[in-house]
Design a protein around this motif. Sequence first.
Motif, PDB file in Angstrom:
ATOM      1  N   LEU A  81       0.832  -1.205   0.000  1.00  0.00           N
ATOM      2  CA  LEU A  81       0.000   0.000   0.000  1.00  0.00           C
ATOM      3  C   LEU A  81       0.865   1.253   0.000  1.00  0.00           C
ATOM      4  O   LEU A  81       0.651   2.163  -0.812  1.00  0.00           O
ATOM      5  CB  LEU A  81      -0.913   0.020   1.232  1.00  0.00           C
ATOM      6  N   LEU A  82       1.820   1.320   0.902  1.00  0.00           N
ATOM      7  CA  LEU A  82       2.663   2.508   1.007  1.00  0.00           C
ATOM      8  C   LEU A  82       3.463   2.740  -0.273  1.00  0.00           C
ATOM      9  O   LEU A  82       3.626   3.883  -0.706  1.00  0.00           O
ATOM     10  CB  LEU A  82       3.594   2.398   2.213  1.00  0.00           C
ATOM     11  N   GLN A  83       3.927   1.668  -0.874  1.00  0.00           N
ATOM     12  CA  GLN A  83       4.687   1.799  -2.114  1.00  0.00           C
ATOM     13  C   GLN A  83       3.803   2.229  -3.280  1.00  0.00           C
ATOM     14  O   GLN A  83       4.141   3.165  -4.008  1.00  0.00           O
ATOM     15  CB  GLN A  83       5.351   0.467  -2.474  1.00  0.00           C
ATOM     16  N   SER A  84       2.705   1.541  -3.467  1.00  0.00           N
ATOM     17  CA  SER A  84       1.896   1.773  -4.662  1.00  0.00           C
ATOM     18  C   SER A  84       1.023   3.018  -4.582  1.00  0.00           C
ATOM     19  O   SER A  84       0.870   3.740  -5.567  1.00  0.00           O
ATOM     20  CB  SER A  84       1.030   0.547  -4.967  1.00  0.00           C
ATOM     21  N   GLU A  85       0.466   3.295  -3.423  1.00  0.00           N
ATOM     22  CA  GLU A  85      -0.454   4.423  -3.292  1.00  0.00           C
ATOM     23  C   GLU A  85       0.236   5.730  -2.891  1.00  0.00           C
ATOM     24  O   GLU A  85      -0.281   6.809  -3.174  1.00  0.00           O
ATOM     25  CB  GLU A  85      -1.542   4.103  -2.269  1.00  0.00           C
ATOM     26  N   TYR A  86       1.375   5.617  -2.219  1.00  0.00           N
ATOM     27  CA  TYR A  86       2.013   6.816  -1.667  1.00  0.00           C
ATOM     28  C   TYR A  86       3.465   6.988  -2.116  1.00  0.00           C
ATOM     29  O   TYR A  86       4.148   7.888  -1.646  1.00  0.00           O
ATOM     30  CB  TYR A  86       1.931   6.784  -0.137  1.00  0.00           C
ATOM     31  N   ASN A  87       3.926   6.113  -3.003  1.00  0.00           N
ATOM     32  CA  ASN A  87       5.283   6.199  -3.564  1.00  0.00           C
ATOM     33  C   ASN A  87       6.387   6.210  -2.513  1.00  0.00           C
ATOM     34  O   ASN A  87       7.406   6.882  -2.672  1.00  0.00           O
ATOM     35  CB  ASN A  87       5.415   7.422  -4.477  1.00  0.00           C
ATOM     36  N   VAL A  88       6.168   5.483  -1.438  1.00  0.00           N
ATOM     37  CA  VAL A  88       7.188   5.354  -0.404  1.00  0.00           C
ATOM     38  C   VAL A  88       8.197   4.303  -0.882  1.00  0.00           C
ATOM     39  O   VAL A  88       7.802   3.211  -1.303  1.00  0.00           O
ATOM     40  CB  VAL A  88       6.558   4.922   0.945  1.00  0.00           C
ATOM     41  N   PRO A  89       9.490   4.618  -0.835  1.00  0.00           N
ATOM     42  CA  PRO A  89      10.492   3.615  -1.221  1.00  0.00           C
ATOM     43  C   PRO A  89      10.354   2.347  -0.377  1.00  0.00           C
ATOM     44  O   PRO A  89       9.977   2.414   0.795  1.00  0.00           O
ATOM     45  CB  PRO A  89      11.821   4.309  -0.943  1.00  0.00           C
ATOM     46  N   ARG A  90      10.673   1.207  -0.976  1.00  0.00           N
ATOM     47  CA  ARG A  90      10.451  -0.088  -0.319  1.00  0.00           C
ATOM     48  C   ARG A  90      11.066  -0.162   1.089  1.00  0.00           C
ATOM     49  O   ARG A  90      10.418  -0.608   2.028  1.00  0.00           O
ATOM     50  CB  ARG A  90      10.972  -1.234  -1.175  1.00  0.00           C
ATOM     51  N   TYR A  91      12.313   0.250   1.222  1.00  0.00           N
ATOM     52  CA  TYR A  91      12.960   0.192   2.541  1.00  0.00           C
ATOM     53  C   TYR A  91      12.146   0.958   3.570  1.00  0.00           C
ATOM     54  O   TYR A  91      11.905   0.475   4.681  1.00  0.00           O
ATOM     55  CB  TYR A  91      14.386   0.763   2.462  1.00  0.00           C
ATOM     56  N   TRP A  92      11.702   2.154   3.213  1.00  0.00           N
ATOM     57  CA  TRP A  92      10.960   2.981   4.151  1.00  0.00           C
ATOM     58  C   TRP A  92       9.545   2.476   4.363  1.00  0.00           C
ATOM     59  O   TRP A  92       8.988   2.602   5.459  1.00  0.00           O
ATOM     60  CB  TRP A  92      11.005   4.447   3.723  1.00  0.00           C
ATOM     61  N   ALA A  93       8.958   1.880   3.357  1.00  0.00           N
ATOM     62  CA  ALA A  93       7.635   1.267   3.534  1.00  0.00           C
ATOM     63  C   ALA A  93       7.726   0.126   4.543  1.00  0.00           C
ATOM     64  O   ALA A  93       6.871  -0.015   5.421  1.00  0.00           O
ATOM     65  CB  ALA A  93       7.099   0.770   2.194  1.00  0.00           C
ATOM     66  N   ARG A  94       8.773  -0.673   4.439  1.00  0.00           N
ATOM     67  CA  ARG A  94       8.986  -1.776   5.386  1.00  0.00           C
ATOM     68  C   ARG A  94       9.281  -1.223   6.778  1.00  0.00           C
ATOM     69  O   ARG A  94       8.750  -1.711   7.778  1.00  0.00           O
ATOM     70  CB  ARG A  94      10.131  -2.670   4.891  1.00  0.00           C
ATOM     71  N   THR A  95      10.122  -0.209   6.856  1.00  0.00           N
ATOM     72  CA  THR A  95      10.464   0.400   8.143  1.00  0.00           C
ATOM     73  C   THR A  95       9.224   0.965   8.822  1.00  0.00           C
ATOM     74  O   THR A  95       8.987   0.723  10.015  1.00  0.00           O
ATOM     75  CB  THR A  95      11.518   1.502   7.949  1.00  0.00           C
ATOM     76  N   LEU A  96       8.423   1.706   8.091  1.00  0.00           N
ATOM     77  CA  LEU A  96       7.206   2.299   8.659  1.00  0.00           C
ATOM     78  C   LEU A  96       6.198   1.238   9.082  1.00  0.00           C
ATOM     79  O   LEU A  96       5.552   1.368  10.123  1.00  0.00           O
ATOM     80  CB  LEU A  96       6.573   3.266   7.662  1.00  0.00           C
ATOM     81  N   THR A  97       6.079   0.188   8.294  1.00  0.00           N
ATOM     82  CA  THR A  97       5.164  -0.900   8.646  1.00  0.00           C
ATOM     83  C   THR A  97       5.628  -1.588   9.926  1.00  0.00           C
ATOM     84  O   THR A  97       4.828  -1.853  10.826  1.00  0.00           O
ATOM     85  CB  THR A  97       5.050  -1.909   7.495  1.00  0.00           C
ATOM     86  N   THR A  98       6.917  -1.851  10.029  1.00  0.00           N
ATOM     87  CA  THR A  98       7.461  -2.493  11.226  1.00  0.00           C
ATOM     88  C   THR A  98       7.292  -1.587  12.439  1.00  0.00           C
ATOM     89  O   THR A  98       6.866  -2.036  13.506  1.00  0.00           O
ATOM     90  CB  THR A  98       8.944  -2.854  11.018  1.00  0.00           C
ATOM     91  N   LEU A  99       7.607  -0.310  12.280  1.00  0.00           N
ATOM     92  CA  LEU A  99       7.409   0.659  13.357  1.00  0.00           C
ATOM     93  C   LEU A  99       5.953   0.673  13.811  1.00  0.00           C
ATOM     94  O   LEU A  99       5.655   0.634  15.011  1.00  0.00           O
ATOM     95  CB  LEU A  99       7.824   2.053  12.873  1.00  0.00           C
ATOM     96  N   TYR A 100       5.057   0.689  12.869  1.00  0.00           N
ATOM     97  CA  TYR A 100       3.624   0.678  13.175  1.00  0.00           C
ATOM     98  C   TYR A 100       3.222  -0.567  13.955  1.00  0.00           C
ATOM     99  O   TYR A 100       2.563  -0.475  14.998  1.00  0.00           O
ATOM    100  CB  TYR A 100       2.815   0.765  11.868  1.00  0.00           C
ATOM    101  N   LEU A 101       3.615  -1.719  13.456  1.00  0.00           N
ATOM    102  CA  LEU A 101       3.249  -2.979  14.114  1.00  0.00           C
ATOM    103  C   LEU A 101       3.847  -3.076  15.518  1.00  0.00           C
ATOM    104  O   LEU A 101       3.182  -3.550  16.445  1.00  0.00           O
ATOM    105  CB  LEU A 101       3.651  -4.171  13.248  1.00  0.00           C
ATOM    106  N   LYS A 102       5.083  -2.629  15.691  1.00  0.00           N
ATOM    107  CA  LYS A 102       5.702  -2.630  17.022  1.00  0.00           C
ATOM    108  C   LYS A 102       4.943  -1.698  17.961  1.00  0.00           C
ATOM    109  O   LYS A 102       4.764  -2.012  19.134  1.00  0.00           O
ATOM    110  CB  LYS A 102       7.171  -2.220  16.934  1.00  0.00           C
TER     111      LYS A 102
END
Length: 69
Positions: free
Chosen positions: A44-65
């Motif tokens: 979602l973050l990559q396709s809808e908001y153009n977040v680079p993959r590394y940062w999309a993963r980082t933000l998702t992990t931060l969110y889940l934690k």
Amino acid sequence: MKKEYWDVDDVQVIEKTGNAISHWITILDEFNAAEKKSNDSVSLLQSEYNVPRYWARTLTTLYLKSKGK
């Protein structure tokens, strides 16, 4: 996974994504990311908001934690 991976601050996130952490937390909340597979949130973050993959993963992990997941 090392804590450094998701232990980021607003300055870093804004520099790489254009928005603060709180912005991305709101988007992931609205997406109900805590109840979905992490790859769906990354996508979602990559396709809808153009977040680079590394940062999309980082933000998702931060969110889940932050949700205790």
